[in-house]
Design a protein around this motif. Structure first.
Motif, PDB file in Angstrom:
ATOM      1  N   ILE A 294       0.778  -1.403  -0.086  1.00 52.96           N
ATOM      2  CA  ILE A 294       0.312  -0.139   0.000  1.00 52.96           C
ATOM      3  C   ILE A 294       1.074   1.563  -0.143  1.00 52.96           C
ATOM      4  O   ILE A 294       0.040   1.864  -0.571  1.00 52.96           O
ATOM      5  N   ARG A 295       1.767   1.427   1.008  1.00 55.21           N
ATOM      6  CA  ARG A 295       2.847   2.568   1.029  1.00 55.21           C
ATOM      7  C   ARG A 295       3.367   2.663  -0.118  1.00 55.21           C
ATOM      8  O   ARG A 295       3.536   3.658  -0.519  1.00 55.21           O
ATOM      9  N   VAL A 302       5.890  10.229   0.212  1.00 57.70           N
ATOM     10  CA  VAL A 302       5.489   8.902   2.006  1.00 57.70           C
ATOM     11  C   VAL A 302       7.190   8.592   1.682  1.00 57.70           C
ATOM     12  O   VAL A 302       7.176   7.600   1.101  1.00 57.70           O
ATOM     13  N   PRO A 303       7.756   9.384   3.381  1.00 57.86           N
ATOM     14  CA  PRO A 303       9.270   8.261   3.385  1.00 57.86           C
ATOM     15  C   PRO A 303       8.808   6.124   3.631  1.00 57.86           C
ATOM     16  O   PRO A 303       7.518   5.680   4.020  1.00 57.86           O
ATOM     17  N   GLY A 304       9.813   6.285   3.370  1.00 62.50           N
ATOM     18  CA  GLY A 304      10.306   4.605   3.032  1.00 62.50           C
ATOM     19  C   GLY A 304      10.844   3.237   2.112  1.00 62.50           C
ATOM     20  O   GLY A 304      11.510   4.622   2.015  1.00 62.50           O
ATOM     21  N   PRO A 305      10.733   2.345   1.923  1.00 63.34           N
ATOM     22  CA  PRO A 305      11.514   1.999   1.619  1.00 63.34           C
ATOM     23  C   PRO A 305      11.365   1.621   0.180  1.00 63.34           C
ATOM     24  O   PRO A 305      10.666   0.645  -0.433  1.00 63.34           O
ATOM     25  N   LYS A 306      11.794   3.272  -0.054  1.00 66.26           N
ATOM     26  CA  LYS A 306      11.881   3.180  -2.244  1.00 66.26           C
ATOM     27  C   LYS A 306      12.787   2.541  -2.711  1.00 66.26           C
ATOM     28  O   LYS A 306      12.152   1.668  -3.816  1.00 66.26           O
ATOM     29  N   SER A 340      -4.554  -3.203   7.759  1.00 66.73           N
ATOM     30  CA  SER A 340      -3.353  -1.971   7.323  1.00 66.73           C
ATOM     31  C   SER A 340      -3.706  -0.732   7.592  1.00 66.73           C
ATOM     32  O   SER A 340      -3.185   0.181   8.266  1.00 66.73           O
ATOM     33  N   ALA A 341      -4.690   0.101   6.831  1.00 61.54           N
ATOM     34  CA  ALA A 341      -5.506   0.900   7.936  1.00 61.54           C
ATOM     35  C   ALA A 341      -5.800   1.113   9.503  1.00 61.54           C
ATOM     36  O   ALA A 341      -5.176   2.227   9.683  1.00 61.54           O
ATOM     37  N   ILE A 342      -6.197  -0.075  10.505  1.00 62.11           N
ATOM     38  CA  ILE A 342      -5.763   0.907  11.965  1.00 62.11           C
ATOM     39  C   ILE A 342      -4.449   0.776  11.834  1.00 62.11           C
ATOM     40  O   ILE A 342      -3.818   1.768  12.890  1.00 62.11           O
ATOM     41  N   ASN A 343      -3.451   0.115  11.084  1.00 64.72           N
ATOM     42  CA  ASN A 343      -1.593   0.238  12.147  1.00 64.72           C
ATOM     43  C   ASN A 343      -1.682   1.471  11.864  1.00 64.72           C
ATOM     44  O   ASN A 343      -0.864   2.380  12.557  1.00 64.72           O
ATOM     45  N   LEU A 344      -1.614   2.011  10.400  1.00 60.03           N
ATOM     46  CA  LEU A 344      -1.537   3.470  10.118  1.00 60.03           C
ATOM     47  C   LEU A 344      -1.634   4.969  11.246  1.00 60.03           C
ATOM     48  O   LEU A 344      -1.480   4.973  11.813  1.00 60.03           O
ATOM     49  N   LEU A 345      -3.314   4.063  11.644  1.00 57.00           N
ATOM     50  CA  LEU A 345      -4.064   5.479  12.343  1.00 57.00           C
ATOM     51  C   LEU A 345      -3.400   5.175  13.210  1.00 57.00           C
ATOM     52  O   LEU A 345      -3.207   6.345  13.648  1.00 57.00           O
ATOM     53  N   PRO A 356      -0.013  13.235   5.951  1.00 53.81           N
ATOM     54  CA  PRO A 356      -1.314  13.758   5.671  1.00 53.81           C
ATOM     55  C   PRO A 356      -2.676  12.972   4.965  1.00 53.81           C
ATOM     56  O   PRO A 356      -3.159  12.509   5.195  1.00 53.81           O
ATOM     57  N   LYS A 357      -2.034  12.558   3.579  1.00 54.31           N
ATOM     58  CA  LYS A 357      -3.008  12.998   2.775  1.00 54.31           C
ATOM     59  C   LYS A 357      -3.408  11.252   2.699  1.00 54.31           C
ATOM     60  O   LYS A 357      -4.419  10.670   2.752  1.00 54.31           O
ATOM     61  N   VAL A 358      -2.150  10.265   3.182  1.00 54.24           N
ATOM     62  CA  VAL A 358      -2.450   9.085   3.565  1.00 54.24           C
ATOM     63  C   VAL A 358      -3.546   8.486   4.689  1.00 54.24           C
ATOM     64  O   VAL A 358      -4.171   7.884   4.741  1.00 54.24           O
TER      65      VAL A 358
END
Length: 379
Positions: A294-295, A302-306, A340-345, A356-358
């Motif tokens: 998803i990310r 979105v910062p992360g493992p590109k 996954s949504a709950i993990n992010l929130l 914030p957009k995510v």
């Protein structure tokens, strides 16, 4: 003397000496700090303390009797610790010796996770340096979690000292000639499928181990109550989704990503054990789905493992669910997505990097999930 409030703790910092010449003044200042900060847990920091006389020890005993429990005295030098030990004060106080100081300035960084960075300390040890918001108590809990997990038969690194790295805290782990899985895949992208499948098998083996820990389900329910900017309807949907997860005594890492896996002679070993619990494997699988599928859809914002090719999640899920049937895999993804949504929130409570957009996107998605669309877990 100085003092500061850190969460529920009132930390009082000793000056260099406590003896007959300043004992009365020290006692008065401690009382004033306590009166100005009622209902706080009293702690002492002895980093600057070079000498304490019997008069000073008696002052500490007075406050121990007032609070009717053992008090923490942290950052104690070797010399002062000997005074506490020989006088028997270690039976009444939690005396914590001064932390070893390590500089990460010239160390090679081998990984970066959500809670901090991993460095190669030497040929036999790695150093995990935690972010600014990680307190000593939180890091100490992670070290104890690591030790508990290791003794439970889980494949985790042996945790040694909690150390100070400039203003931050860190943990030294035993590790021989190892790199993070993220680094290994980044340097060998042609082996992504191999490592993704190996990672899936590793996660399944760890999730099957019985672990006596806190409930991951109940922890997430409590954390979700603290999520701000969500209306009552969305909160209620989150609770309904989490409530359907069956309780179990299986191990759950809680923050498993490729920076928290160390590769040692082709064997996988977990680090970063601050959020471990017991619970259903959906909590770990949904976090991986968020991190590496998803990310990635949000690109540069979105910062992360590109560096992770798109094939990673596909290979991982095929191996984990033991199927290449696209229809079946989509079914499992539909089950996983709400978690996954709950993990992010929940992550937004403690991690400032979430876009914030995510966050808004996941909030809307959760609101659209009605009761009849919550798919029961069948793996």
């Amino acid at each position: 003397m100085e003092a500061k409030v850190e969460g529920e703790n009132l930390i009082i910092f000793f000056d260099s000496r406590v003896d007959t010449n300043n004992a009365a003044k020290v006692e008065k200042e401690i009382k004033n700090f306590i009166e100005k900060n009622p209902n706080k847990i009293l702690n002492f920091d002895a980093e600057n303390l070079e000498y304490i006389s019997s008069v000073g020890l008696r002052i500490l005993l007075k406050f121990r009797k007032i609070f009717k429990k053992n008090l923490v005295i942290g950052n104690v030098s070797k010399e002062v610790a000997e005074v506490f030990e020989t006088s028997g004060f270690t039976n009444f106080f939690d005396v914590q010796k001064k932390l070893r100081r390590i500089s990460a300035e010239n160390l090679r960084k081998i990984g970066r996770g959500t809670s901090g960075s991993v460095y190669k300390l030497d040929d036999e040890n790695i150093l995990k340096v935690y972010n600014d918001d990680w307190t000593f108590e939180k890091v100490k809990i992670e070290r104890e979690n690591s030790r508990k997990a290791f003794l439970s038969g889980l494949d985790t690194a042996i945790a040694y000292d909690v150390v100070k790295v400039e203003k931050n805290f860190g943990i030294v782990y035993e590790m021989l000639n190892a790199d993070t899985l993220e680094k290994v895949i980044s340097e060998n992208p042609e082996q992504t499928e191999f490592y993704a499948k190996k990672f899936a098998d590793f996660l399944k083996s760890q999730n099957e181990i019985e672990f006596d820990g806190i409930s991951g389900k109940q922890t997430r329910i409590e954390l979700s109550k603290r999520i701000k900017n969500l209306d009552d309807e969305t909160h209620e949907i989150i609770f309904e989704i989490l409530e359907q997860v069956p309780e179990c005594k299986n191990f759950s890492h809680g923050d498993l990503n490729l920076s928290n896996i160390i590769v040692q002679d082709e064997n996988f070993i977990m680090i970063d054990m601050g959020e471990i619990s017991c619970g259903h494997s959906i909590f770990d699988v949904s976090w991986i789905y968020y991190m590496y599928e998803i990310r990635q859809r949000y690109g540069k914002n979105v910062p992360g493992p590109k560096v992770m090719p798109e094939i990673f999640w596909k290979s991982f899920s095929q191996q984990f669910f033991n199927t290449k049937d696209e229809k079946v895999l989509k079914h499992f993804e539909a089950e996983i997505f709400p978690y996954s949504a709950i993990n992010l929130l929940i992550a937004t409570l403690t991690r400032a990097f979430i876009n914030p957009k995510v966050f808004d996107y996941y909030s809307k998605v959760l609101k659209e999930i009605k009761k009849d669309r919550i798919i029961p877990i069948d793996f």
